[in-house]
Design a protein around this motif. Structure first.
Motif, PDB file in Angstrom:
ATOM      1  N   THR A  54      -3.478 -10.996  -7.089  1.00  0.00           N
ATOM      2  CA  THR A  54      -2.387 -10.794  -6.139  1.00  0.00           C
ATOM      3  C   THR A  54      -2.810  -9.712  -5.157  1.00  0.00           C
ATOM      4  O   THR A  54      -3.614  -8.827  -5.479  1.00  0.00           O
ATOM      5  CB  THR A  54      -1.090 -10.389  -6.854  1.00  0.00           C
ATOM      6  OG1 THR A  54      -1.326  -9.194  -7.606  1.00  0.00           O
ATOM      7  CG2 THR A  54      -0.627 -11.488  -7.790  1.00  0.00           C
ATOM      8  N   LEU A  55      -2.266  -9.772  -3.948  1.00  0.00           N
ATOM      9  CA  LEU A  55      -2.691  -8.871  -2.892  1.00  0.00           C
ATOM     10  C   LEU A  55      -1.997  -7.511  -2.979  1.00  0.00           C
ATOM     11  O   LEU A  55      -0.836  -7.418  -3.373  1.00  0.00           O
ATOM     12  CB  LEU A  55      -2.409  -9.492  -1.524  1.00  0.00           C
ATOM     13  CG  LEU A  55      -3.319 -10.658  -1.106  1.00  0.00           C
ATOM     14  CD1 LEU A  55      -2.784 -11.309   0.167  1.00  0.00           C
ATOM     15  CD2 LEU A  55      -4.760 -10.178  -0.907  1.00  0.00           C
ATOM     16  N   PHE A  56      -2.725  -6.486  -2.608  1.00  0.00           N
ATOM     17  CA  PHE A  56      -2.235  -5.119  -2.450  1.00  0.00           C
ATOM     18  C   PHE A  56      -1.449  -4.620  -3.663  1.00  0.00           C
ATOM     19  O   PHE A  56      -0.264  -4.288  -3.572  1.00  0.00           O
ATOM     20  CB  PHE A  56      -1.383  -5.010  -1.185  1.00  0.00           C
ATOM     21  CG  PHE A  56      -2.113  -5.442   0.056  1.00  0.00           C
ATOM     22  CD1 PHE A  56      -3.226  -4.736   0.509  1.00  0.00           C
ATOM     23  CD2 PHE A  56      -1.717  -6.580   0.747  1.00  0.00           C
ATOM     24  CE1 PHE A  56      -3.909  -5.143   1.642  1.00  0.00           C
ATOM     25  CE2 PHE A  56      -2.396  -6.988   1.884  1.00  0.00           C
ATOM     26  CZ  PHE A  56      -3.495  -6.268   2.333  1.00  0.00           C
ATOM     27  N   PRO A  57      -2.085  -4.579  -4.828  1.00  0.00           N
ATOM     28  CA  PRO A  57      -1.404  -4.085  -6.025  1.00  0.00           C
ATOM     29  C   PRO A  57      -1.192  -2.570  -5.946  1.00  0.00           C
ATOM     30  O   PRO A  57      -1.840  -1.870  -5.159  1.00  0.00           O
ATOM     31  CB  PRO A  57      -2.381  -4.440  -7.144  1.00  0.00           C
ATOM     32  CG  PRO A  57      -3.726  -4.392  -6.470  1.00  0.00           C
ATOM     33  CD  PRO A  57      -3.498  -4.924  -5.087  1.00  0.00           C
ATOM     34  N   SER A  58      -0.285  -2.072  -6.784  1.00  0.00           N
ATOM     35  CA  SER A  58      -0.037  -0.643  -6.887  1.00  0.00           C
ATOM     36  C   SER A  58      -0.685  -0.101  -8.156  1.00  0.00           C
ATOM     37  O   SER A  58      -1.059  -0.857  -9.049  1.00  0.00           O
ATOM     38  CB  SER A  58       1.464  -0.360  -6.915  1.00  0.00           C
ATOM     39  OG  SER A  58       2.083  -0.787  -5.724  1.00  0.00           O
ATOM     40  N   TYR A  59      -0.802   1.210  -8.219  1.00  0.00           N
ATOM     41  CA  TYR A  59      -1.283   1.897  -9.416  1.00  0.00           C
ATOM     42  C   TYR A  59      -2.678   1.420  -9.838  1.00  0.00           C
ATOM     43  O   TYR A  59      -2.901   1.012 -10.968  1.00  0.00           O
ATOM     44  CB  TYR A  59      -0.301   1.689 -10.579  1.00  0.00           C
ATOM     45  CG  TYR A  59       1.118   2.083 -10.265  1.00  0.00           C
ATOM     46  CD1 TYR A  59       1.459   3.404 -10.030  1.00  0.00           C
ATOM     47  CD2 TYR A  59       2.130   1.129 -10.201  1.00  0.00           C
ATOM     48  CE1 TYR A  59       2.760   3.779  -9.745  1.00  0.00           C
ATOM     49  CE2 TYR A  59       3.440   1.491  -9.915  1.00  0.00           C
ATOM     50  CZ  TYR A  59       3.740   2.818  -9.687  1.00  0.00           C
ATOM     51  OH  TYR A  59       5.042   3.178  -9.391  1.00  0.00           O
ATOM     52  N   THR A  60      -3.633   1.455  -8.907  1.00  0.00           N
ATOM     53  CA  THR A  60      -4.975   0.960  -9.233  1.00  0.00           C
ATOM     54  C   THR A  60      -6.025   2.050  -9.408  1.00  0.00           C
ATOM     55  O   THR A  60      -7.074   1.785  -9.994  1.00  0.00           O
ATOM     56  CB  THR A  60      -5.481  -0.018  -8.146  1.00  0.00           C
ATOM     57  OG1 THR A  60      -5.633   0.696  -6.913  1.00  0.00           O
ATOM     58  CG2 THR A  60      -4.531  -1.190  -7.970  1.00  0.00           C
ATOM     59  N   ALA A  61      -5.768   3.270  -8.929  1.00  0.00           N
ATOM     60  CA  ALA A  61      -6.792   4.307  -9.035  1.00  0.00           C
ATOM     61  C   ALA A  61      -6.186   5.672  -8.771  1.00  0.00           C
ATOM     62  O   ALA A  61      -5.506   5.877  -7.767  1.00  0.00           O
ATOM     63  CB  ALA A  61      -7.925   4.058  -8.039  1.00  0.00           C
ATOM     64  N   GLY A  62      -6.418   6.608  -9.692  1.00  0.00           N
ATOM     65  CA  GLY A  62      -5.984   7.976  -9.455  1.00  0.00           C
ATOM     66  C   GLY A  62      -4.670   8.327 -10.112  1.00  0.00           C
ATOM     67  O   GLY A  62      -4.247   7.696 -11.092  1.00  0.00           O
ATOM     68  N   LEU A  63      -3.999   9.323  -9.562  1.00  0.00           N
ATOM     69  CA  LEU A  63      -2.778   9.876 -10.140  1.00  0.00           C
ATOM     70  C   LEU A  63      -1.538   9.354  -9.434  1.00  0.00           C
ATOM     71  O   LEU A  63      -1.510   9.234  -8.205  1.00  0.00           O
ATOM     72  CB  LEU A  63      -2.803  11.405 -10.053  1.00  0.00           C
ATOM     73  CG  LEU A  63      -3.832  12.110 -10.949  1.00  0.00           C
ATOM     74  CD1 LEU A  63      -4.011  13.553 -10.503  1.00  0.00           C
ATOM     75  CD2 LEU A  63      -3.378  12.048 -12.409  1.00  0.00           C
ATOM     76  N   TYR A  64      -0.504   9.064 -10.244  1.00  0.00           N
ATOM     77  CA  TYR A  64       0.774   8.571  -9.734  1.00  0.00           C
ATOM     78  C   TYR A  64       1.902   9.202 -10.545  1.00  0.00           C
ATOM     79  O   TYR A  64       1.676   9.841 -11.575  1.00  0.00           O
ATOM     80  CB  TYR A  64       0.865   7.048  -9.859  1.00  0.00           C
ATOM     81  CG  TYR A  64      -0.254   6.285  -9.210  1.00  0.00           C
ATOM     82  CD1 TYR A  64      -0.153   5.840  -7.904  1.00  0.00           C
ATOM     83  CD2 TYR A  64      -1.429   6.005  -9.911  1.00  0.00           C
ATOM     84  CE1 TYR A  64      -1.186   5.130  -7.296  1.00  0.00           C
ATOM     85  CE2 TYR A  64      -2.464   5.297  -9.307  1.00  0.00           C
ATOM     86  CZ  TYR A  64      -2.332   4.856  -8.004  1.00  0.00           C
ATOM     87  OH  TYR A  64      -3.358   4.158  -7.421  1.00  0.00           O
ATOM     88  N   GLU A  65       3.116   8.968 -10.102  1.00  0.00           N
ATOM     89  CA  GLU A  65       4.280   9.447 -10.839  1.00  0.00           C
ATOM     90  C   GLU A  65       5.438   8.480 -10.641  1.00  0.00           C
ATOM     91  O   GLU A  65       5.645   7.955  -9.544  1.00  0.00           O
ATOM     92  CB  GLU A  65       4.685  10.841 -10.368  1.00  0.00           C
ATOM     93  CG  GLU A  65       5.756  11.497 -11.224  1.00  0.00           C
ATOM     94  CD  GLU A  65       6.020  12.939 -10.841  1.00  0.00           C
ATOM     95  OE1 GLU A  65       7.033  13.498 -11.311  1.00  0.00           O
ATOM     96  OE2 GLU A  65       5.225  13.493 -10.066  1.00  0.00           O
ATOM     97  N   ALA A  66       6.176   8.228 -11.713  1.00  0.00           N
ATOM     98  CA  ALA A  66       7.387   7.399 -11.651  1.00  0.00           C
ATOM     99  C   ALA A  66       8.255   7.704 -12.862  1.00  0.00           C
ATOM    100  O   ALA A  66       7.736   7.920 -13.972  1.00  0.00           O
ATOM    101  CB  ALA A  66       7.046   5.912 -11.611  1.00  0.00           C
ATOM    102  N   ASN A  67       9.543   7.746 -12.643  1.00  0.00           N
ATOM    103  CA  ASN A  67      10.513   7.916 -13.730  1.00  0.00           C
ATOM    104  C   ASN A  67      10.229   9.146 -14.586  1.00  0.00           C
ATOM    105  O   ASN A  67      10.428   9.137 -15.800  1.00  0.00           O
ATOM    106  CB  ASN A  67      10.553   6.665 -14.606  1.00  0.00           C
ATOM    107  CG  ASN A  67      10.944   5.432 -13.831  1.00  0.00           C
ATOM    108  OD1 ASN A  67      11.876   5.458 -13.030  1.00  0.00           O
ATOM    109  ND2 ASN A  67      10.218   4.339 -14.036  1.00  0.00           N
ATOM    110  N   GLY A  68       9.750  10.212 -13.950  1.00  0.00           N
ATOM    111  CA  GLY A  68       9.486  11.445 -14.662  1.00  0.00           C
ATOM    112  C   GLY A  68       8.208  11.460 -15.477  1.00  0.00           C
ATOM    113  O   GLY A  68       7.954  12.407 -16.220  1.00  0.00           O
TER     114      GLY A  68
END
Length: 286
Positions: free
Chosen positions: A238-252
């Protein structure tokens, strides 16, 4: 004039041949040259004893070798002086099949450097014989986290490290929510980290479990990385996925995703070199 005109096509062919050679060498370098990356997440509730804890995070070898018998990989990891190594699944590749002794050799090479913790990815389950694979890894000193958790101690403080099997596993396996509930039942409200292969389940499921830091692989960095994108393609294309490399944050909850090391089947990497990730934990001021 005719003499010069005969030379021009040869010159053009020579330029094209050089261009193609450079392109081939660049493509090979992109898929075989290890890149060391550094990340420094900070947490207000990290126990003081773990401030500066250095972890090498690896994933998605898919049967690849970096140097003979992965000696280049092992030396690169050792040069980072990790206190722990987290391996996040897809050690082997279902399209190539496992090579005899490969898993044991990787396990032995990593555990000789630092304590190594492992969770399964989707490819282990697609290949089959996962219980036997876990036994072979454990025999080489790897701590296999199968919907379970352990404590890590450093400088007099303790954190909890949990790991879950990939959803490709047995239908009746313990769900992540139960693992999280067991962590809280055993330790109250600890600082805890979760090893979970699938990056694409972070926002919808894993970030809701309460872990301070989730560590994942699976996304292969988006396979092709372009400026201002989080990768071009997911592993299911699928095109342009999220959460593929590095640091992220969601829902605390924080997430670290490694781009991984190998390729699955006929896939490739572009502007997305194989990654040896160094994650150093820091204690932030409240």
């Amino acid at each position: 004039m005719a003499k010069h005109s005969r030379k021009h096509p040869l010159r053009r062919l020579a330029v094209l041949a050089v261009f193609l050679l450079v392109l081939v060498l660049f493509f090979r370098w992109e898929n075989t040259s290890l890149q060391i990356t550094h990340f420094d997440p900070a947490f207000t509730d990290l126990p003081a004893g773990f401030d500066g804890c250095r972890i090498v995070v690896l994933s998605d070898l898919h049967g690849a070798e970096f140097g003979e018998n992965n000696e280049e990989l092992f030396q690169t990891v050792a040069d980072q002086s990790p206190e722990y190594i987290f391996y996040l699944g897809d050690l082997e590749d279902k399209y190539r099949g496992p090579d005899p002794g490969y898993a044991e050799a990787v396990a032995a090479g990593l555990t000789a450097i630092a304590p190594t913790y492992y969770v399964t990815g989707n490819h282990e389950w697609a290949i089959g014989d996962v219980p036997e694979l876990k036994e072979r890894l454990a025999a080489q000193g790897v701590t296999v986290l199968s919907n379970s958790f352990v404590t890590l101690e450093r400088n007099g403080d303790t954190v909890v490290l949990a790991g879950i099997d990939d959803p490709n596993g047995y239908a009746d396996q313990k769900p992540p929510e139960t693992v999280a509930a067991e962590v809280y039942a055993a330790y109250g409200d600890p600082f805890w980290m979760l090893l979970a292969h699938r990056n694409d389940r972070f926002e919808s499921q894993y970030s809701l479990l309460g872990a301070d830091l989730v560590l994942s692989g699976h996304g292969h960095g988006g396979i092709i990385r372009l400026p201002f994108t989080d990768g071009l393609l997911s592993t299911d294309r699928t095109l342009f996925p999220s959460y593929t490399a590095g640091l992220y944050e969601a829902n605390g909850s924080a997430l670290f995703v490694t781009r991984g090391l190998g390729n699955s089947g006929p896939s490739f990497r572009l502007w997305n070199r194989p990654e040896v990730a160094v994650v150093t934990l820091h204690r932030a001021e409240a």
